[in-house]
Design a protein around this motif. Structure first.
Motif, PDB file in Angstrom:
ATOM      1  N   PRO A  97       5.248  41.173  -1.238  1.00 34.69           N
ATOM      2  CA  PRO A  97       3.877  39.791  -0.758  1.00 34.69           C
ATOM      3  C   PRO A  97       4.894  38.983   0.350  1.00 34.69           C
ATOM      4  N   GLU A  98       4.358  38.162   1.458  1.00 38.10           N
ATOM      5  CA  GLU A  98       5.552  37.158   2.214  1.00 38.10           C
ATOM      6  C   GLU A  98       6.128  35.609   0.837  1.00 38.10           C
ATOM      7  N   ASP A  99       5.205  35.800   0.295  1.00 45.04           N
ATOM      8  CA  ASP A  99       5.029  34.286  -0.182  1.00 45.04           C
ATOM      9  C   ASP A  99       5.574  34.869  -1.713  1.00 45.04           C
ATOM     10  N   ARG A 100       6.189  36.254  -2.248  1.00 43.79           N
ATOM     11  CA  ARG A 100       6.531  35.980  -3.483  1.00 43.79           C
ATOM     12  C   ARG A 100       8.544  36.927  -2.912  1.00 43.79           C
ATOM     13  N   ASP A 101       9.427  36.860  -4.155  1.00 51.15           N
ATOM     14  CA  ASP A 101      10.371  37.452  -3.692  1.00 51.15           C
ATOM     15  C   ASP A 101      10.967  37.951  -4.874  1.00 51.15           C
ATOM     16  N   GLU A 151      12.867  42.597  -1.569  1.00 48.67           N
ATOM     17  CA  GLU A 151      11.857  42.337  -0.468  1.00 48.67           C
ATOM     18  C   GLU A 151      10.608  43.257   0.152  1.00 48.67           C
TER      19      GLU A 151
END
Lengths: 403, 517
Positions: A97-101, A151
């Motif tokens: 998800p965008e908010d977690r890498d 990502e």
């Protein structure tokens, strides 16, 4: 001794049923406490064909193991074989998800689920999906991506599957005894756990487990399973060939194979014969040794050649650095390693379980590789819940719909 | 030891080479010719015939005939069959010269367009007039080419079926199956050409190669007997370790074969197995056994085998058969039977065959036109037997039961095929009751639909007897039975382990024919 450390492997083979009781040590080694076995009936080519009879034989073997190891067996790891088992490699991928890498355990689960979203025949069920390598954002060869930043997580899996009902038959046979089935394991995978060291796996090795009814194989490259499968040909076929070629009964043929059989050709004196004694000790038929060996040789050569052709469908056989390890009952045949060397053009040797302690003398026998391997596998699965760094690449099982 | 001896190959009989011509009509026809040249067809003269000069000029065929110098003046027909017909008529003399002395003429054409649909029947007619036997390979247009073309093609096909000795019809739509969906359209068209080229080549070699069990023209015609039908054709070749299996698989993969599914409905199937001197009987057995799984028990197998040094390591199998379309206008059988009769002689003197064939030819065409129903045709065959009940039966509703019974009917016929000594011994063992019961059913049933080609089988059957080695055939079959019954031993009742087409439960030394005693 905590009961969770007691592990039992049950292999329902075509010629014998074998129960190995082992105990996991805190240092990660395994001590074999006892082995029970019983001749197998009602099993053909690794699959149960006579349920009642097979169940009785399993019971006999379990009782034998309980007596010898002096423990009460409640649950077992069961080995399965049979020509219905197939495998393939597949890659799964997930985007974070965008908010977690940071990659976490859940992503690993997701990628595994993703890799399994391939069509296998509807009557088949997944037996194993074994991680080969992870790729994080295109970076290859990641062993453990948890905690890494990225990502996109991709993972190559080796997926082994088989016909659901046939696997269930094996499970039911054990459950009716009644024993709990902890897990179902493809026998070649189990055998490889004890035949190969992690080092050999990473160099690349092929394990061929020639049992009574089937020949199971598994190929490791870079420490990961790349190919595996079952060929529905085994020692029984050799016996059958001998019985038909020399026109002698099956039991006699079996005995002849075990006692006198060899794979190498041209090793006998011209006209050298084997005296076939009948049960009462009278001299029976005389059999030319070369004839006997020719029959065995032809069958095994063909089996190896078929196997080679199967393996050559994918490039991995070219990456075998260590060689071929032959195990299983048929590996007792003299000269089988030379034949394998000749056919595969790779170094080959007969191998048995390595990394055990306990009643070693009894278990340095290729016949028990798979059953002992089941214990090793069991231990690995238990240890794997807290991964110990890339050695064991079996991250649990996919078992949906089977229990 | 069952291995065929290596020096067994019959001496090649040069005088047997039949003059063959291949005529490609229209654009599709010349494409097919080009493909044959590419594939190395060396045994026949190739003649391209087209209205379009440009296309003709680019053809690689050795001789070329321009159709309709005056009618189309070197242009195409623009899809008008009438124009094609006129053009071909105009070039009649040239075509006749081109056909020359050929005894076997293949026509290749794509139906649906002007030249193909219009000229092909004319050319076929001319070819027949020279006394040759004409086998037409016609490609039907793709469905998407429109209904008009399809209708033109259909009309031309009917016409060709009346004229030619046999028509093998390729449907372009089916060719699509063997071409990957993403491939260009030219590849789909090319697929048809490849198949035609394969068929022509294999039929030529089929007829010309002197075989151990020879397949002649008569057998070919028997296999293609159902006109207006769907032709099943398959050719496969392999030099792998498992070549019988691979070759057969390849043959069955042919789009005209429908993976062997259709084979089960065929009445007779022509199979030729060719291989180098190393071909073993057991390989042939394996192949035939495998093929038998696709064929119903009652199907008549016209089997031929050839040992040809040029094959080297390869083994090839050619399968030809045809299925009657429902309600087919069956004109061929009447012609075929007589043509089959002279066949024994061609080995001695080919000329005899020529004269009867063409004149009989005209007969069936007329009959087929006027009366496809049951009544007229009984007479040519065996009047006394068939006439009485002919009118009582109404063919259409009976067709199904008939076919079924006819299937069983083939049984005694098959027995006929083998030499009589053979039949006797077999009969003693097992088949005694059957023949006794069967003929009666057979006779009753035959009458209503006598024009069905199968009725003629018994007569035809006499020809294979003249083949050089009929005994070989029956011996092979018996061997198969033995193998089947003994060899799996302990695994008799278990599920067979079939890998790469071999039953691994059968001892290796038996499959590889290694002597162990």
């Amino acid at each position: 001794m905590a009961s969770s450390d007691l592990m039992v492997g049950l292999e329902i083979g075509t010629s014998k049923i074998c129960v190995v009781v082992g105990e996991g040590r805190p240092d990660g080694t395994i001590k074999i406490l006892g082995v029970g076995q019983a001749p197998s009936r009602g099993v053909r080519k690794g699959e149960i064909v006579d349920f009642e009879t097979a169940m009785k034989c399993v019971h006999e073997a379990v009782v034998d193991a309980e007596t010898k190891s002096d423990v009460m067996i409640r649950s077992v790891y069961v080995g399965v074989a049979g020509a219905h088992i197939q495998s393939f490699n597949n890659r799964g991928s997930v985007s974070l998800p965008e908010d977690r890498d940071e990659i976490d355990e859940q992503d690993i689960e997701d990628v595994k689920t993703n890799a399994r979203e391939v069509s296998i025949p509807s009557q088949n069920a997944f037996l194993h999906s074994i991680i080969q390598h992870y790729h994080v954002d295109g970076q290859d060869g990641v062993l453990n991506p948890v905690g890494m930043l990225g990502e996109r997580l991709e993972a190559d899996f080796h997926i082994i599957h088989g016909v659901r009902t046939r696997i269930q038959n094996t499970i039911r046979c054990v459950k009716e005894l009644p024993l709990d089935v902890e897990d179902v394991v493809f026998t070649a995978l189990a055998a490889a756990q004890v035949v190969l060291t992690p080092h050999q796996k990473s160099l690349g090795a092929l394990v061929i487990d020639i049992g009574g009814g089937t020949t199971d194989y598994i190929l490791y490259v870079d420490g990961a399973v790349k190919q595996s499968g079952v060929l529905g040909v085994g020692g029984d076929h050799i016996t059958n060939d001998i019985s038909m070629g020399l026109r002698i009964p099956m039991t006699r043929a079996e005995k002849l194979k075990v006692e006198e059989g060899a794979v190498t050709l041209g090793n006998c004196l011209p006209g050298e014969t084997v005296q076939l004694k009948d049960d009462s000790g009278f001299a029976g038929k005389e059999i030319e040794r070369e004839t006997l060996n020719t029959i065995i040789h032809l069958r095994l050569r063909e089996t190896f050649e078929l196997l080679k052709r199967k393996l050559e469908e994918e490039p991995f056989i070219n990456y075998i650095g260590e060689g071929i390890f032959i195990t299983g009952g048929c590996s007792h045949l003299k000269g089988i390693d030379h034949l394998a060397e000749e056919v595969f053009e790779l170094p080959a040797r007969v191998a048995h379980a390595q990394t055990m302690s306990g009643l070693t003398s009894a278990f340095e026998n290729p016949q028990f590789s798979a059953a002992i391997g089941l214990i090793k596998y069991a231990q690995a699965v238990q240890v794997d819940r807290r991964p110990t760094g890339g050695i064991r690449r079996i991250f649990g099982k996919i078992f949906s719909g089977m229990r | 030891m069952i291995q065929l001896s290596r020096n067994y190959s019959l001496p090649e009989r040069e005088e047997e080479i039949i003059p063959i011509k291949v005529i490609g009509i229209g654009g599709a026809g010349s494409n097919a010719l080009d493909r044959m040249v590419l594939d190395g067809l060396d045994k026949g003269d190739l003649i391209a015939a087209n209205t379009d000069v440009q296309s003709l000029a680019s053809s690689v065929a050795a001789s070329k005939v321009q159709l309709g110098r005056g009618v189309t003046r070197g242009l195409g027909t623009g899809g008008d069959p009438q124009l094609g017909l006129d053009a071909a008529t105009e070039a009649g003399d040239e075509l006749r010269t081109a056909c020359g002395e050929a005894r076997l003429i293949f026509l290749c054409t794509g139906l649906g367009g002007g030249t193909g649909s219009g000229a092909a029947p004319v050319v076929a007619e001319l070819a027949r007039e020279t006394g040759a036997l004409v086998i037409t390979f016609a490609t039907m247009p793709f469905a998407f080419e429109g209904k008009r073309r399809a209708a033109q093609a259909q009309e031309a096909l009917l016409e060709l079926q009346k004229i030619s000795s046999a028509v093998i019809c390729f449907e372009n739509d089916l060719m699509g199956d063997i071409v990957a969906p993403k491939a260009g359209i030219h590849q789909a068209f090319a697929a048809a050409d490849v198949t035609i080229s394969q068929s022509v080549r294999s039929i030529i070699s089929l007829i010309q190669r002197p075989g151990l069990i020879r397949i002649g023209f008569d057998d070919l015609l028997a296999a293609l007997r159902n006109s207006n039908s769907r032709c099943l054709f398959g050719y496969g070749e392999s030099d792998s370790d498992n070549r019988p299996h691979d070759a057969l698989t390849q043959a069955l993969k042919n789009p005209l074969m429908d993976r062997g599914r259709m084979l089960s409905d065929a009445t007779s199937v022509l199979v030729q197995v060719a291989g180098g001197p190393g071909m073993t009987l057991s390989e042939v057995e394996i192949l035939m056994q495998e093929l038998n799984r696709h064929i119903s028990d009652d199907t008549q197998i016209l089997f031929g085998t050839v040992v040809d040094g040029r094959m080297g390591n390869r083994l090839s199998v050619t399968i030809i058969s045809s299925l009657a379309a429902d309600g087919a206008v069956v004109s061929k059988p009447v012609f075929e039977r007589p043509s089959a009769a002279p066949v024994p002689s061609p080995q001695a003197g080919p000329e005899t065959k020529r004269s009867p064939a063409p004149e009989l030819e005209s007969q069936p065409a007329v009959e087929a036109d006027t009366a496809p129903e049951a009544e007229p045709s009984p007479s040519p065959d065996e009047p006394g037997k068939f006439v009485p009940e002919a009118e009582s039966a109404e063919p259409p509703p009976l067709v199904r039961p008939l076919q079924m019974i006819e299937a069983t009917l083939n049984q005694p016929e098959l027995a006929d095929e083998t030499p009589s000594e053979e039949t006797d011994s077999i009969g003693d063992i097992a088949e005694v009751p059957e023949p006794a019961a069967m003929p009666q059913i057979v006779e009753q049933v035959r009458e209503p639909e006598p024009q069905q080609p199968r009725v003629i089988l018994p007569r035809k059957k006499t020809t294979p007897l003249k083949e050089p080695k009929p005994a070989e055939n029956s011996v092979a079959k018996q061997e198969v039975l033995q193998f089947e019954s003994v060899t799996r031993g302990r695994f008799e009742k278990s599920e067979p382990t079939i890998v790469e087409g071999q039953d691994l439960d059968v001892p290796t030394f038996l499959r590889k024919n290694v002597r162990v005693k």
